[in-house]
Design an enzyme around this catalytic site. Structure first.
Site, short mmCIF file in Angstrom:
data_model
loop_
_atom_site.label_atom_id
_atom_site.label_comp_id
_atom_site.label_asym_id
_atom_site.label_seq_id
_atom_site.Cartn_x
_atom_site.Cartn_y
_atom_site.Cartn_z
N LYS A 190 -1.64 60.89 66.50
CA LYS A 190 -1.51 60.44 65.11
C LYS A 190 -2.88 60.54 64.41
O LYS A 190 -2.96 60.96 63.26
CB LYS A 190 -0.99 59.00 65.04
CG LYS A 190 0.45 58.83 65.44
CD LYS A 190 1.44 59.61 64.60
CE LYS A 190 1.57 59.06 63.19
NZ LYS A 190 2.68 59.75 62.44
N TYR A 212 -0.25 58.85 72.26
CA TYR A 212 0.44 58.72 70.95
C TYR A 212 -0.57 58.54 69.83
O TYR A 212 -0.58 59.31 68.85
CB TYR A 212 1.43 57.55 70.98
CG TYR A 212 1.83 57.08 69.60
CD1 TYR A 212 2.56 57.92 68.74
CD2 TYR A 212 1.45 55.82 69.12
CE1 TYR A 212 2.90 57.50 67.45
CE2 TYR A 212 1.79 55.40 67.84
CZ TYR A 212 2.51 56.24 67.01
OH TYR A 212 2.84 55.84 65.74
N THR A 260 -0.32 55.30 61.30
CA THR A 260 -0.27 54.00 61.97
C THR A 260 -1.65 53.35 62.03
O THR A 260 -2.68 54.04 62.05
CB THR A 260 0.26 54.21 63.41
OG1 THR A 260 0.07 53.01 64.16
CG2 THR A 260 -0.48 55.33 64.14
N ASP A 261 -1.65 52.02 62.15
CA ASP A 261 -2.92 51.30 62.32
C ASP A 261 -3.55 51.58 63.69
O ASP A 261 -4.74 51.31 63.90
CB ASP A 261 -2.73 49.79 62.12
CG ASP A 261 -1.70 49.14 63.03
OD1 ASP A 261 -1.09 49.84 63.87
OD2 ASP A 261 -1.51 47.90 62.92
N GLU A 262 -2.75 52.13 64.61
CA GLU A 262 -3.27 52.36 65.98
C GLU A 262 -4.40 53.38 66.02
O GLU A 262 -5.11 53.46 67.02
CB GLU A 262 -2.16 52.84 66.90
CG GLU A 262 -1.09 51.83 67.12
CD GLU A 262 -0.19 52.20 68.28
OE1 GLU A 262 -0.60 53.00 69.14
OE2 GLU A 262 0.93 51.69 68.31
P1 NAD Z 1 11.22 56.90 65.49
O1 NAD Z 1 10.82 57.38 66.84
O2 NAD Z 1 12.21 55.80 65.35
O3 NAD Z 1 11.78 58.12 64.64
C1 NAD Z 1 11.19 59.40 64.64
C2 NAD Z 1 12.17 60.38 63.99
O4 NAD Z 1 11.53 61.67 63.95
C3 NAD Z 1 13.48 60.54 64.78
O5 NAD Z 1 14.58 60.53 63.89
C4 NAD Z 1 13.33 61.90 65.45
O6 NAD Z 1 14.56 62.56 65.66
C5 NAD Z 1 12.45 62.64 64.44
N1 NAD Z 1 11.68 63.73 65.05
C6 NAD Z 1 10.91 63.66 66.17
N2 NAD Z 1 10.38 64.87 66.43
C7 NAD Z 1 10.79 65.70 65.44
C8 NAD Z 1 10.57 67.06 65.16
N3 NAD Z 1 9.78 67.83 65.94
N4 NAD Z 1 11.14 67.60 64.06
C9 NAD Z 1 11.93 66.84 63.25
N5 NAD Z 1 12.20 65.54 63.49
C10 NAD Z 1 11.64 64.98 64.58
O7 NAD Z 1 9.86 56.53 64.76
P2 NAD Z 1 9.52 55.36 63.72
O8 NAD Z 1 9.18 54.13 64.46
O9 NAD Z 1 10.56 55.34 62.68
O10 NAD Z 1 8.16 55.94 63.10
C11 NAD Z 1 8.20 56.82 61.99
C12 NAD Z 1 6.78 57.14 61.57
O11 NAD Z 1 6.10 55.95 61.22
C13 NAD Z 1 5.94 57.80 62.66
O12 NAD Z 1 5.13 58.78 62.07
C14 NAD Z 1 5.10 56.66 63.21
O13 NAD Z 1 3.88 57.14 63.73
C15 NAD Z 1 4.89 55.84 61.97
N6 NAD Z 1 4.65 54.40 62.17
C16 NAD Z 1 5.52 53.65 62.91
C17 NAD Z 1 5.34 52.27 63.01
C18 NAD Z 1 6.30 51.39 63.80
O14 NAD Z 1 6.08 50.20 63.89
N7 NAD Z 1 7.39 51.92 64.33
C19 NAD Z 1 4.25 51.67 62.37
C20 NAD Z 1 3.36 52.48 61.64
C21 NAD Z 1 3.59 53.83 61.53
O1 DAU Z 2 1.03 49.45 65.16
C1 DAU Z 2 1.95 50.42 64.78
C2 DAU Z 2 2.67 50.97 65.99
O2 DAU Z 2 3.62 49.98 66.38
C3 DAU Z 2 3.36 52.30 65.71
O3 DAU Z 2 2.39 53.27 65.47
C4 DAU Z 2 4.23 52.73 66.91
O4 DAU Z 2 4.97 53.89 66.55
C5 DAU Z 2 5.18 51.61 67.25
O5 DAU Z 2 5.93 51.95 68.40
C6 DAU Z 2 4.41 50.33 67.49
O6 DAU Z 2 3.57 50.47 68.66
P1 DAU Z 2 3.43 49.29 69.76
O7 DAU Z 2 3.02 49.92 71.03
O8 DAU Z 2 2.64 48.16 69.22
O9 DAU Z 2 4.99 48.83 69.81
P2 DAU Z 2 5.99 48.44 70.99
O10 DAU Z 2 7.24 47.97 70.31
O11 DAU Z 2 6.10 49.49 72.01
O12 DAU Z 2 5.26 47.18 71.65
C7 DAU Z 2 4.87 46.06 70.89
C8 DAU Z 2 4.10 45.13 71.79
O13 DAU Z 2 5.00 44.56 72.75
C9 DAU Z 2 3.02 45.80 72.61
O14 DAU Z 2 1.93 44.91 72.74
C10 DAU Z 2 3.67 46.05 73.96
C11 DAU Z 2 4.60 44.88 74.11
N1 DAU Z 2 5.86 45.09 74.86
C12 DAU Z 2 6.62 46.19 74.57
C13 DAU Z 2 7.82 46.39 75.21
C14 DAU Z 2 8.67 47.61 74.92
C15 DAU Z 2 6.29 44.13 75.76
O15 DAU Z 2 5.62 43.12 76.02
N2 DAU Z 2 7.49 44.32 76.40
C16 DAU Z 2 8.28 45.41 76.15
O16 DAU Z 2 9.38 45.52 76.74
#
Ligand code: NAD
Ligand code: DAU
Length: 332
Positions: free
Chosen positions: A152, A148, A121-123
């Protein structure tokens, strides 16, 4: 044809990747997923059985991981605890899955000499000021803020160490915020869409000035396939689609698109340690590997995502009440 092992393939981005691989390649996919609260078997419905095999299991289970690596040509590692708000509530599962889980997979990659792609992630880079002219690049120093993002960051550093010390054939990608179908309702965009569908007012943390750099999950998938195909071992690639928006604008856009007054939302308690702005410079991926995003119109992608949640209430409804109860307990 290659055999891909995809960890976390029943989660949001992992399941989008599996759909993308089936639609765009002839690879066979084995999904390894523990089906935590965030995993949903239904996200893989409709995929052909001869192309996708599902294994329920944990990435910290070294015996199972070893067996699955033996039968794979390449591994794409999505599995993680992924939600910042949960990590503030209970960090421990983040250490188990994101650190020990990644370590377990790296050891298997080393034993079996398998190509490994780590999804991050960019975080890990921390946050930017709103007026900072520089965006994140591959050389930005790590500076994670939350439990989190620190786990990562730790997992990324493990991958780098296993490349250098043991010659593991790994690449890393750090992507910005994804949106699209199959995203859990705990996350920002699906939470607000499903709130409106349920007649609940959307909830904005703080003033809503925080900026996220949105990319459609399908573009993330095409970038990962590009890196698997053409990426240089040991390299990191940033994935982004130039989609910066602040949260207030996104909530107001969702409300307007769903036929509600743009101001029909509540300001709620801010997230502790809330990162202000993420922004990705993906020049390296574009110039060295030739990748381009296809979803250049955020409004069109958001509109399709709203339609998906409207049409798939049976997918998200079972999680909605528990998520809202969790947030209500925190004043959010
Ligand atoms: P998500 O929470 O929707 O899905 C995570 C999946 O991993 C789930 O299906 C869960 O059951 C599985 N999992 C969790 N723990 C596990 C374990 N111990 N063994 C096997 N499976 C397990 O997450 P997401 O948003 O799809 O993110 C996927 C990946 O992408 C992560 O590595 C996250 O850091 C990265 N990422 C997410 C975002 C975003 O915007 N959501 C952006 C950049 C990177
Ligand atoms: O940047 C990549 C990341 O993006 C990934 O690594 C994470 O897995 C993914 O969850 C996401 O992280 P954020 O914390 O940015 O996403 P989230 O959807 O939780 O929140 C997005 C923005 O919205 C953040 O600034 C918090 C805000 N927010 C979130 C929720 C759930 C609100 O204002 N209201 C809300 O109800």
């Amino acid at each position: 044809m290659s055999r891909l092992l995809v960890t976390g393939g029943a989660g949001f981005i992992g399941s989008n990747f599996v759909h993308h691989v089936v639609g765009h390649t002839d690879h066979h996919v084995t999904v390894l997923d523990a089906l935590t609260y965030a995993g949903n078997r239904r996200s893989l419905e409709g995929l052909p059985e001869d192309r996708v095999t599902f294994v329920e299991g944990d990435i910290t289970d070294a015996t199972l991981v070893d067996q699955l690596f033996a039968d794979a040509d390449a591994v794409v590692h999505y599995a993680a605890e992924s939600h910042n708000d949960n990590s503030l509530n209970d960090p421990r599962p983040f250490l188990d899955t994101n650190i020990i889980g990644t370590y377990t997979l790296l050891e298997a990659a080393r034993r079996h000499d398998r190509r490994f792609h780590h999804i991050s992630t960019d975080e890990v880079y921390g946050d930017l000021e709103l007026d900072d002219p520089e965006r994140f690049t591959e050389s930005t120093p790590y500076n994670p803020s939350s439990p989190y993002s620190s786990t990562k960051a730790g997992s990324d550093l493990l991958v780098r160490a296993w490349v250098r010390s043991f010659g593991v054939q790994a690449t890393i990608s750090n992507c910005s915020n994804n949106y699209g179908p199959y995203q859990h309702v705990e996350k920002f965009i699906p939470r607000q869409i499903t709130n409106v569908l349920r007649g609940i007012r959307p909830k904005l943390y703080g003033a809503g000035e925080n900026v996220r750099d949105w990319i459609h999950a399908d573009d993330h998938s095409s970038a990962v396939l590009t890196i698997l195909d053409k990426g240089a071992i040991g390299e990191t690639y940033l994935i982004g689609a130039d989609g910066e928006r602040n949260n207030k604008d996104v909530v107001e856009l969702i409300l307007t698109m769903m036929g509600q007054p743009a101001d029909a939302y509540d300001h709620v308690t801010d997230r502790a340690g809330h990162d202000l702005r993420y922004a990705i410079d993906s020049t390296k991926l574009r110039t060295e590997l030739g990748w381009r995003p296809q979803f250049s119109d955020f409004e069109a992608g958001l509109s399709a995502t709203i339609d998906w949640y409207r049409d798939n209430e049976s997918w998200w409804a079972p999680s909605k009440d528990a998520v809202e109860a969790f947030y209500a307990g925190k004043g959010q």
